[in-house]
Write a protein that holds these residues in place. Structure first.
Motif, short mmCIF file in Angstrom:
data_model
loop_
_atom_site.label_atom_id
_atom_site.label_comp_id
_atom_site.label_asym_id
_atom_site.label_seq_id
_atom_site.Cartn_x
_atom_site.Cartn_y
_atom_site.Cartn_z
N PHE A 37 0.80 -1.22 0.00
CA PHE A 37 0.00 0.00 0.00
C PHE A 37 0.84 1.28 0.00
CE2 PHE A 37 -3.48 -2.87 1.48
CZ PHE A 37 -4.31 -2.66 0.37
N PRO A 38 2.00 1.31 0.68
CA PRO A 38 2.84 2.51 0.52
C PRO A 38 3.29 2.71 -0.93
CG PRO A 38 3.45 1.36 2.52
CD PRO A 38 2.49 0.47 1.78
N GLU A 39 3.62 1.62 -1.63
CA GLU A 39 4.01 1.74 -3.04
C GLU A 39 2.84 2.25 -3.88
OE1 GLU A 39 7.43 -1.75 -3.35
OE2 GLU A 39 5.31 -2.30 -3.49
N ALA A 56 2.30 1.03 16.21
CA ALA A 56 1.50 0.75 15.03
C ALA A 56 0.68 1.98 14.67
CB ALA A 56 0.57 -0.44 15.30
N VAL A 57 0.63 2.30 13.36
CA VAL A 57 -0.04 3.53 12.94
C VAL A 57 -1.14 3.31 11.90
CG1 VAL A 57 1.86 5.08 13.51
CG2 VAL A 57 1.82 3.95 11.27
N VAL A 58 -1.13 2.19 11.18
CA VAL A 58 -2.19 1.91 10.21
C VAL A 58 -2.12 0.44 9.80
CG1 VAL A 58 -0.74 2.62 8.23
CG2 VAL A 58 -3.24 2.64 8.01
N ASN A 59 -3.28 -0.22 9.77
CA ASN A 59 -3.31 -1.62 9.33
C ASN A 59 -3.10 -1.71 7.83
OD1 ASN A 59 -3.80 -3.23 11.67
ND2 ASN A 59 -5.90 -2.48 11.74
N TYR A 60 -2.50 -2.83 7.39
CA TYR A 60 -2.27 -3.00 5.96
C TYR A 60 -2.72 -4.36 5.41
CZ TYR A 60 1.88 -5.90 6.86
OH TYR A 60 2.72 -6.91 7.27
N TYR A 61 -3.05 -5.31 6.27
CA TYR A 61 -3.58 -6.57 5.75
C TYR A 61 -4.53 -7.18 6.76
CZ TYR A 61 -1.00 -9.98 8.64
OH TYR A 61 -0.53 -10.75 9.68
N GLY A 62 -5.34 -8.12 6.27
CA GLY A 62 -6.29 -8.80 7.13
C GLY A 62 -7.02 -9.88 6.36
N SER A 63 -8.04 -10.43 6.96
CA SER A 63 -8.80 -11.51 6.33
C SER A 63 -10.28 -11.15 6.29
CB SER A 63 -8.62 -12.82 7.11
OG SER A 63 -7.29 -13.30 6.99
N ASP A 64 -10.89 -11.39 5.13
CA ASP A 64 -12.33 -11.24 4.98
C ASP A 64 -12.84 -12.39 4.13
OD1 ASP A 64 -11.72 -10.61 2.32
OD2 ASP A 64 -12.03 -8.45 2.59
N GLU A 65 -14.07 -12.30 3.65
CA GLU A 65 -14.65 -13.41 2.91
C GLU A 65 -13.99 -13.64 1.56
OE1 GLU A 65 -16.71 -9.67 1.82
OE2 GLU A 65 -16.16 -10.63 3.72
N LYS A 66 -13.25 -12.65 1.06
CA LYS A 66 -12.58 -12.80 -0.23
C LYS A 66 -11.08 -13.05 -0.09
CE LYS A 66 -15.75 -9.76 -2.79
NZ LYS A 66 -15.85 -8.51 -3.59
N THR A 67 -10.49 -12.46 0.91
CA THR A 67 -9.04 -12.55 1.12
C THR A 67 -8.78 -13.13 2.49
OG1 THR A 67 -8.65 -10.63 -0.29
CG2 THR A 67 -6.89 -11.24 1.22
N PHE A 68 -8.10 -14.27 2.55
CA PHE A 68 -7.90 -14.97 3.82
C PHE A 68 -6.68 -15.86 3.71
CE2 PHE A 68 -11.15 -16.95 1.17
CZ PHE A 68 -10.58 -18.18 0.89
N LEU A 69 -6.27 -16.45 4.83
CA LEU A 69 -5.19 -17.43 4.77
C LEU A 69 -5.77 -18.80 5.11
CD1 LEU A 69 -3.98 -18.44 7.79
CD2 LEU A 69 -3.24 -16.06 7.85
N GLY A 70 -5.20 -19.81 4.48
CA GLY A 70 -5.68 -21.17 4.69
C GLY A 70 -4.53 -22.14 4.81
N PHE A 71 -4.84 -23.28 5.40
CA PHE A 71 -3.86 -24.37 5.54
C PHE A 71 -4.30 -25.49 4.60
CE2 PHE A 71 -3.41 -21.82 9.26
CZ PHE A 71 -2.05 -21.85 9.55
N TYR A 72 -3.46 -25.76 3.61
CA TYR A 72 -3.83 -26.65 2.51
C TYR A 72 -3.02 -27.95 2.53
CZ TYR A 72 -6.56 -22.91 0.41
OH TYR A 72 -7.51 -21.94 0.19
#
Length: 339
Positions: free
Chosen positions: A49-51, A107-123
């Motif tokens: 996001f800074p870029e 910490a001053v601003v969030n830059y990542y997280g998980s929602d219904e479209k973007t998340f992390l998984g164990f495969y």
């Protein structure tokens, strides 16, 4: 899971030698950024996001200076804490751990997280016998680093599914560059691959893998991690801090509200123009920012993980002083911020 912990003592020793940032530029007129160059670490084949903020013109006269790439949030914020870079980003728990150890960052601003479209998984591979939490005992799980988001999610999920501490200790984390994790799974070098973002989508599109758990299913949507600045940086360069946070927050909102195809096209252009010999193929899998409006930070971002941090020995105090960890002061999307 008993794994190596970042060398906090070495980090704190480095703080004594780091000084307050020799690369500072002279202060300008009132209301203008005092420091016009921000050193940072990027991410290969990815746009931060800074870029994006710089490319959109949200930083004004402030320019970014890329000093290399990182695959580890804890390493990235340690670099910021020791004045090797001016900002870094990591999992909220890793930030809390470093602050608890005495590192002068906020910490001053969030830059990542998980929602219904973007998340992390164990495969696992499609034909793997692993289907439940208990099936992971004695297995190898590929992650990008220890002591961060992936480990917190996995440990907490295993605990919630009835595994004892002794059983969780038998789940082995294997640190791998994210770009290589999918192939390590397919080659049988690991039993489970922790994947997120476009690398996860690419693996799923390739077929032959299935998830055993996704963080958004286990915990619901959440903000995963913020960018941090040194506290001395914030004090010395308040206008630059405001410019940075405002620019990142506006870039997040641009990505949240702009049609997906336009976001991907912008990311592609940024990567092609910066000349780092990267591949833009995975950008087509980008779906969402995964975080709340403007990257605003909340107490819940940290309290979600304090139990894991305490049990793992990463923090000493039962109550984490959230005022020491984060601030929304510079975010224009805060209540009354005017955005």
């Amino acid at each position: 899971m008993k794994k190596p912990v970042p060398l906090i003592a070495a980090l704190l020793a480095g703080l004594a030698l780091s000084g307050c940032g020799a690369s500072a530029t002279p202060a300008g007129v009132a209301g203008q950024p005092e420091k016009l160059e921000l050193r940072y670490q990027g991410s290969a084949n990815n746009v931060t996001f800074p870029e994006l903020a710089e490319d959109l013109g949200y930083f004004g006269p402030v320019k970014l200076k890329w000093v290399g790439n990182t695959i580890s949030g804890p390493q990235d914020i340690q670099s910021a804490a020791t004045d090797q870079t001016d900002f870094g980003g990591a999992f909220t728990g890793a930030v809390a751990k470093l602050v608890d150890a005495g590192a002068p960052i906020k910490a001053v601003v969030n830059y990542y997280g998980s929602d219904e479209k973007t998340f992390l998984g164990f495969y696992v591979k499609e034909d793997s016998p692993i289907r439940t939490a208990r099936d992971l005992i004695g297995k190898k799980v590929g992650v990008n680093t220890v002591g961060a988001n992936l480990e917190a999610v996995l440990d907490t999920w295993l605990k919630r599914n009835g595994l004892t501490d002794a059983e969780i200790d038998q789940v082995q984390l294997v640190v791998l560059p994210p770009i290589n994790t999918e192939q390590a799974l397919r080659n049988g070098q690991i039993d489970v691959a922790a994947l997120n973002g476009v690398l996860q989508d690419r693996a799923v599109a390739g077929g032959g893998v299935r998830p055993i758990v996704k963080d958004v299913e286990a915990f619901g949507p959440y903000n995963g991690g913020p960018y941090v600045l040194r506290t001395d940086f914030i004090k010395k360069y308040p206008e630059t801090t405001k410019t940075f946070v405002t620019g990142v927050a506006k870039a997040i909102e641009w990505a949240r509200t702009t049609p997906r195809d336009e976001v991907i096209a912008r990311f592609t252009k940024i990567i092609q123009n910066r000349g780092r010999n990267e591949n833009t193929e995975t950008l087509k899998y980008w779906k969402s920012t995964g975080i709340t409006k403007g990257g605003l930070i909340s107490d819940n971002d940290y309290t979600l993980w304090t139990g894991w941090l305490k049990q793992s020995g990463f923090i000493k105090n039962d109550q984490v002083d959230l005022k020491k960890i984060y601030t929304n002061e510079f975010n224009p999307y805060r209540e009354g911020g005017g955005a």
